[in-house]
Design a protein around this motif. Structure first.
Motif, PDB file in Angstrom:
ATOM      1  N   ALA A 120     -57.242 -90.982  29.136  1.00 30.04           N
ATOM      2  CA  ALA A 120     -56.509 -91.139  30.411  1.00 30.04           C
ATOM      3  C   ALA A 120     -55.348 -92.130  30.248  1.00 30.04           C
ATOM      4  N   ASP A 121     -55.602 -93.234  29.570  1.00 29.94           N
ATOM      5  CA  ASP A 121     -54.542 -94.233  29.366  1.00 29.94           C
ATOM      6  C   ASP A 121     -53.427 -93.691  28.473  1.00 29.94           C
TER       7      ASP A 121
ATOM      8  N   MET B  28     -74.976-103.388  21.871  1.00 28.02           N
ATOM      9  CA  MET B  28     -74.549-102.654  20.675  1.00 28.02           C
ATOM     10  C   MET B  28     -73.077-102.909  20.392  1.00 28.02           C
ATOM     11  N   SER B  29     -72.704-102.748  19.134  1.00 29.87           N
ATOM     12  CA  SER B  29     -71.295-102.658  18.779  1.00 29.87           C
ATOM     13  C   SER B  29     -70.792-101.258  19.132  1.00 29.87           C
ATOM     14  N   VAL B  30     -69.498-101.132  19.401  1.00 32.16           N
ATOM     15  CA  VAL B  30     -68.944 -99.784  19.601  1.00 32.16           C
ATOM     16  C   VAL B  30     -69.172 -98.939  18.344  1.00 32.16           C
TER      17      VAL B  30
ATOM     18  N   ILE C 260     -60.857 -94.867  17.896  1.00 33.92           N
ATOM     19  CA  ILE C 260     -60.487 -94.410  19.245  1.00 33.92           C
ATOM     20  C   ILE C 260     -60.590 -95.574  20.239  1.00 33.92           C
ATOM     21  N   TYR C 261     -61.644 -96.367  20.089  1.00 35.25           N
ATOM     22  CA  TYR C 261     -61.828 -97.555  20.942  1.00 35.25           C
ATOM     23  C   TYR C 261     -60.660 -98.521  20.774  1.00 35.25           C
TER      24      TYR C 261
ATOM     25  N   ALA D  93     -67.490 -93.066  28.380  1.00 34.46           N
ATOM     26  CA  ALA D  93     -66.534 -93.779  29.241  1.00 34.46           C
ATOM     27  C   ALA D  93     -65.363 -94.307  28.414  1.00 34.46           C
ATOM     28  N   ILE D  94     -65.642 -94.763  27.200  1.00 32.96           N
ATOM     29  CA  ILE D  94     -64.575 -95.294  26.337  1.00 32.96           C
ATOM     30  C   ILE D  94     -63.576 -94.200  25.969  1.00 32.96           C
TER      31      ILE D  94
END
Lengths: 359, 359
Positions: free
Chosen positions: B55-56, B34-36, B243-244, B48-49
């Motif tokens: 977190a980053d 899939m695409s994001v 967001i990704y 997870a993304i």
């Protein structure tokens, strides 16, 4: 690369050729030396994109000139507030509660005035669409609000509800562009784009011009329809990239025959699935026949453990996101415009195999 | 492919390697099929993304645990309403007006209570940052609002303003992640992502937890910080793809040394440009020296026709979007994190040539 069949209720599948075009144009859009993500929203190159996107959307939906199209942010949930803030001019509005999202819209409207639930299908877990007649609507209500397709429960209005001469407002997030709609029967249509049109982050509002200008004084400027219309959706930076993808999806839909053709494809896809379910001894559709959604097909085995097993094995077979919404359980296959017929056929083949193995 | 140097004030340049990764993962994200863009926001793969992105971002900005990070929609202009709706608990707030956006924020706040402008630099077309001392702040004000970097006028607070023990709220749309910031000095920081972090359509809010829960009753649910925090920014579908991309940009910034390194790079870039302008007989910087922005460098020739000629010829030379904001004219070079030093050097070389030709 191996693409799966993704039955997610939203965000959901996009046409592969649209994604391929996104990838091809990612670092250099048509020789501009920039990604669409990097463009000033006020540059000529982006202006052409948003104008063409609106023109294609108007063509696809056959939107009359006396309606404005707004490209906004915040999802349908933001519109749950924007609708009463802008349209509840005398302070009363009637709501039909046919699922979780219309219930949320109704709750949000109560912050801003006298919102009344004039019909609900909660008595049977929203398995049907309540019947609406003009006499149910309050004479002094400013509008009637409906959710046209209920994503979680897999129901859809069989026809445009008759609310007499009242302004009809519809959340069409999960059915917009799936079939032709007579826009003139609505005062306002809104939709989160992430099911049938684009990635999440874009909300489209179609609103009749004469309904602009009655917002409450304390309406946040970004929720003020008149302000957004007067600024051509550019009071601030719009969600440029999602608008660009929506434009590619509109072009794809137009190229593939427009909404009449989408409807035909979607009817065929839904029929393949519902016909099998109706003939199955294991699976049962949960929505009443006359209110069934073409977009979201909800079904159960009647055994929660078996439902779970089904979703797990389907996932492993490349048929993804078939788990029903956490509030209802069971299964849901969302088969929006971008889901090919082959995906539905693969699902039915898998269901038949599963039924045989679990008889 | 020939990429240009894009000096747009926003949306603006993104790191090329981020765009290349977006393209590579467009139809199949890490073998998901899939695409994001197509992923359910509640799926494990997307979860997870968003978790990794947060977190980053926390690592990059050194955000303490008692602050929530919200990924929202609607741009800073939506926050102009959200801030008073959530934080003006006793009904008073003080605003510093240092440019067009802080003026808009101040105007919006007046809808919701007693907002007072305690300092302004409008007397000199916002060419400087007004000085703030604790005694200027009303004792019973709920917060003080500032715009930390003024995109249109090219000014930035030389240091965090001293508002005593008051809650400080800052719009950091055009400087976030450009250098380290002591988050603990702020009650709330918000930023549209389309300048330094991601494509348009994502707004990041960093808010101290003890400030949650004082929203006005009629706050739209999507503008309610507490509701958004309790739902981990997923009350409804967040702007997943933006967001990704933000997550990829954060990883790029961390890999390149984090915000200390960004600051060093940005100081170098700004110095190259300002040093030349200060030595030039043709060009003049418009902002006061001690308040100059590292991100938006505004300058003029003093002759509107010559400014126009400059922008046109620069555009043709692959130095794009140098025209100043329509409200002030002149030129503006926005040199956010993703603008390489080579871009600034190319601009200065072009300016020197232009100066020689137009002496």
């Amino acid at each position: 690369m191996s693409r799966i069949y993704n039955f997610s209720a939203g965000p959901s599948m996009l046409p592969l050729e649209v994604l391929e075009q996104c990838a091809a144009e990612m670092t250099d859009y048509k020789g501009s030396g920039m990604s669409v993500m990097e463009m000033s929203h006020r540059s000529p190159v982006y202006d052409a994109i948003i104008k063409e996107t609106e023109a294609d959307f108007r063509k696809l939906m056959n939107i009359p000139d006396n309606y404005k199209v707004l490209f906004l942010q915040g999802g349908a949930s933001t519109q749950f507030a924007a609708v009463p803030l802008n349209l509840m001019k005398t302070g009363k509005a009637d709501y039909v509660v046919s699922g979780q999202f219309s219930k949320k819209a109704f709750k949000e409207a109560q912050k801003y005035g006298d919102a009344k639930c004039i019909a609900s299908s909660e008595d049977r877990t929203f398995a049907y669409i309540p019947e609406i007649t003009p006499d149910m609507v309050r004479e002094d209500a400013d509008y009637v609000h409906v959710c046209y397709n209920n994503t979680i429960f897999g129901t859809k209005y069989p026809e445009v509800p008759n609310v007499g001469d009242k302004v009809l407002v519809a959340d069409m997030s999960s059915c917009i562009t799936s079939e032709p709609v007579d826009v003139t029967k609505f005062g306002c249509i809104y939709a989160g784009a992430q099911k049938n049109m684009a990635p999440a982050g874009l909300t489209v509002v179609i609103i009749r011009e004469d309904l602009l200008g009655t917002e409450k004084e304390f309406t946040p400027v970004m929720l003020n329809y008149k302000e957004m219309a007067e600024n051509d959706s550019m009071y601030n930076t719009p969600p440029c990239y999602a608008i660009y993808v929506a434009g590619l999806v509109y072009k794809w839909a137009l190229k593939n025959g427009g909404l009449e053709a989408m409807k035909k494809r979607n009817e065929e896809k839904a029929a393949i699935l519902y016909d099998y379910i109706d003939s199955s001894k294991l699976f049962k559709a949960t929505a009443d026949k006359k209110c069934r959604s073409m977009m979201n097909v909800c079904f159960v085995t009647g055994d929660a453990d078996l439902d779970k097993k089904f979703c797990k094995e389907a996932e492993a077979a490349g048929l993804s996101n078939l788990k029903g919404h956490r509030s209802v359980g069971g299964m849901r296959a969302s088969i929006y415009n971008a889901m090919p017929k082959e995906g539905v056929e693969a699902l039915v083949a898998f269901m038949k195999k599963f039924e045989a193995e679990n008889a």
